[in-house]
Design an enzyme around this catalytic site. Structure first.
Site, PDB file in Angstrom:
ATOM      1  N   CYS A  88      10.565  -9.547  -4.698  1.00  0.00           N
ATOM      2  CA  CYS A  88      11.136  -9.375  -3.367  1.00  0.00           C
ATOM      3  C   CYS A  88      12.246 -10.396  -3.131  1.00  0.00           C
ATOM      4  CB  CYS A  88      10.034  -9.510  -2.304  1.00  0.00           C
ATOM      5  SG  CYS A  88      10.646  -9.126  -0.656  1.00  0.00           S
TER       6      CYS A  88
ATOM      7  N   THR B 281      -5.887   6.776  19.391  1.00  0.00           N
ATOM      8  CA  THR B 281      -5.555   6.732  17.958  1.00  0.00           C
ATOM      9  C   THR B 281      -6.465   5.792  17.167  1.00  0.00           C
ATOM     10  OG1 THR B 281      -3.924   4.991  18.374  1.00  0.00           O
ATOM     11  CG2 THR B 281      -3.109   7.263  18.373  1.00  0.00           C
TER      12      THR B 281
END
Length: 447
Positions: free
Chosen positions: A76, A353
């Site tokens: 990264c 949710t």
């Protein structure tokens, strides 16, 4: 072409948080994308600032060097570059940036645990801990080791977020309006930060019809409703629950193994997966990863029964005891992401949710062998479609392979902010899984 988010897309609260808690003093792209969820952003920045800047067992430059070592496991460069700057700013020795052979043996000794935590945390044992704390003049004290482990887990997981959200540095960064211009794997930070609907931003010219993605959304909501009703009607037996977990765990090992590599053209991948020297100098054994163990089937992924060693009852107090307030900050961040909800799903409002958030979190833990006794893993199969599983597996286990197409291919009706929320859940679930394995090993070493 790279667009830059206009200053007005960033609210005052975010600017305040950056001034308070940013170590670089500027609004970087990670913060900008996370600012779609300001409540979470505050927890994130506070805990990161504490790890990097507040009183703690490790000297400041070491903290940034450990961040570099962690980010290098996933190639990264965005995070590596960020911490190379910070390492030098906090008085780090420039020569160390030539690679691991230039750093003190003690830091080099973190290599093994960095590698295992990043790719196969279930292999970490108390012997690894003993080796680090009992190596004569190069030994680590337990508080130092806990600080290092928290940093490693944080930056492995943050690499998942960076790749999952398509945040990548320009080859030659220019500075404009105080923002560093970032090209983001064909995503654009301004799309993410302005929360454009996926449909408008990425599917023009795609072969998915809006009708398909709408019916996909309706079907998902229908499944949620049905599961809720079934849950109230009958409970599966313990044996059945165990079987469902083992089945899901086994299947998760083979998600992505062959098919994605063939179905995504190479041009979609970052740099064709060649590890450049500016990354490889910070790691050993670059070929060690999650997937080759699944492909050869040579290692059994053992089951970690969550109730035997939980974050709430075990990990949290150990971390707090050895590295003061970080436990509270991490705990707040885990709770925040797990409970964060706007009660919406794409165009629908007043939706609970919880079930979906729990499935995402638990599926990540399932890939690391962690099982919750009271959870029915049948729900994972009902709620997470294949393209979403492929995405989760990639972002969590080898984030450097994430492509924009993977990001676009699941939940096509959902807003960017909802997908960023998914990435936050995956990041925190991954960090917590790594910490559970490392802290369990430290506890065993202590007992």
């Amino acid at each position: 072409m790279v667009k830059v988010a206009q200053a007005n897309t960033v609210d005052e609260r975010t600017n305040f948080l950056v001034e308070e808690y940013s170590t670089s003093g500027r609004l970087d792209n990670i913060t900008q994308v996370m600012s779609l969820h300001t409540q979470y952003l505050e927890s994130f920045l506070r805990s990161q600032f504490y790890m990097l800047r507040m009183d703690g067992p490790l000297p400041l430059p070491h903290r940034h060097y450990i961040a570099i070592m962690a980010a290098a496991r996933h190639q990264c460069s965005y995070l590596i570059n960020m911490h190379v700057d910070e390492f030098l700013k906090t008085g780090g020795i420039a020569e160390w940036l030539n690679g691991l052979e230039y750093v003190p043996q003690r830091l080099k000794n973190l290599n093994e645990i960095n590698k295992l935590l990043a790719h196969r945390p279930w292999l970490i044992t108390k012997e690894h801990i003993q080796k680090l704390v009992k190596t004569g003049e190069n030994n680590w004290s337990l508080p130092e080791l806990v600080h290092a482990v928290v940093l490693l887990a944080h930056y492995h997981a943050l690499a998942s977020f960076v790749f999952g959200s398509g945040i990548n540095p320009e080859r030659d960064p220019e500075i404009s309006n105080g923002f560093r211009l970032i090209s983001v794997n064909n995503f654009c930070v301004c799309d993410l930060a302005n929360d454009n609907n996926i449909e408008n931003a990425s599917l023009t010219g795609g072969n998915f019809g809006i009708v398909d993605s709408l019916s996909e959304l309706e079907a998902l909501m229908e499944r949620m409703k049905r599961l809720q009703e079934e849950r109230e009607d009958e409970e599966a037996s313990q044996e059945e629950m165990t079987t469902r977990f083992e089945k899901e765990k086994k299947e998760s090992l083979f998600v992505v193994s062959g098919d994605t590599l063939h179905s995504f053209p190479h041009s979609d991948f970052e740099d064709d997966m060649i590890i450049t020297s500016d990354v490889s100098r910070y790691i050993e054994d670059p070929g060690f990863g999650y997937e080759d163990f699944a492909r050869r089937g040579e290692e059994h992924l053992p089951t970690f029964r969550a109730q035997d060693y939980t974050w709430e009852n075990h990990g949290f107090s150990l971390v707090n005891r050895l590295y003061s307030d970080i436990g509270h900050l991490l705990d707040e961040k885990f709770r925040m992401v797990y409970n964060l909800t706007y009660n919406t799903m794409a165009t629908h409002e007043d939706v609970d949710t919880t079930m979906l958030r729990r499935a995402l979190f638990n599926y990540v833990h399932c890939m690391f062998g962690i099982r919750y006794d009271d959870y029915d893993y049948g729900e994972v199969n009902q709620l997470l479609e294949r393209s979403l599983k492929v995405y989760i597996k990639t972002v969590t286990c080898y984030p450097e392979r994430t492509t924009k197409r993977m990001y676009d291919s699941y939940w096509r009706q959902f807003k960017h902010s909802e997908k960023v929320h998914v990435n936050l859940l995956l990041m925190e679930a991954r960090m917590q899984a790594e910490l559970l394995y490392a802290l369990r090993a430290i506890t065993r070493h202590l007992t």
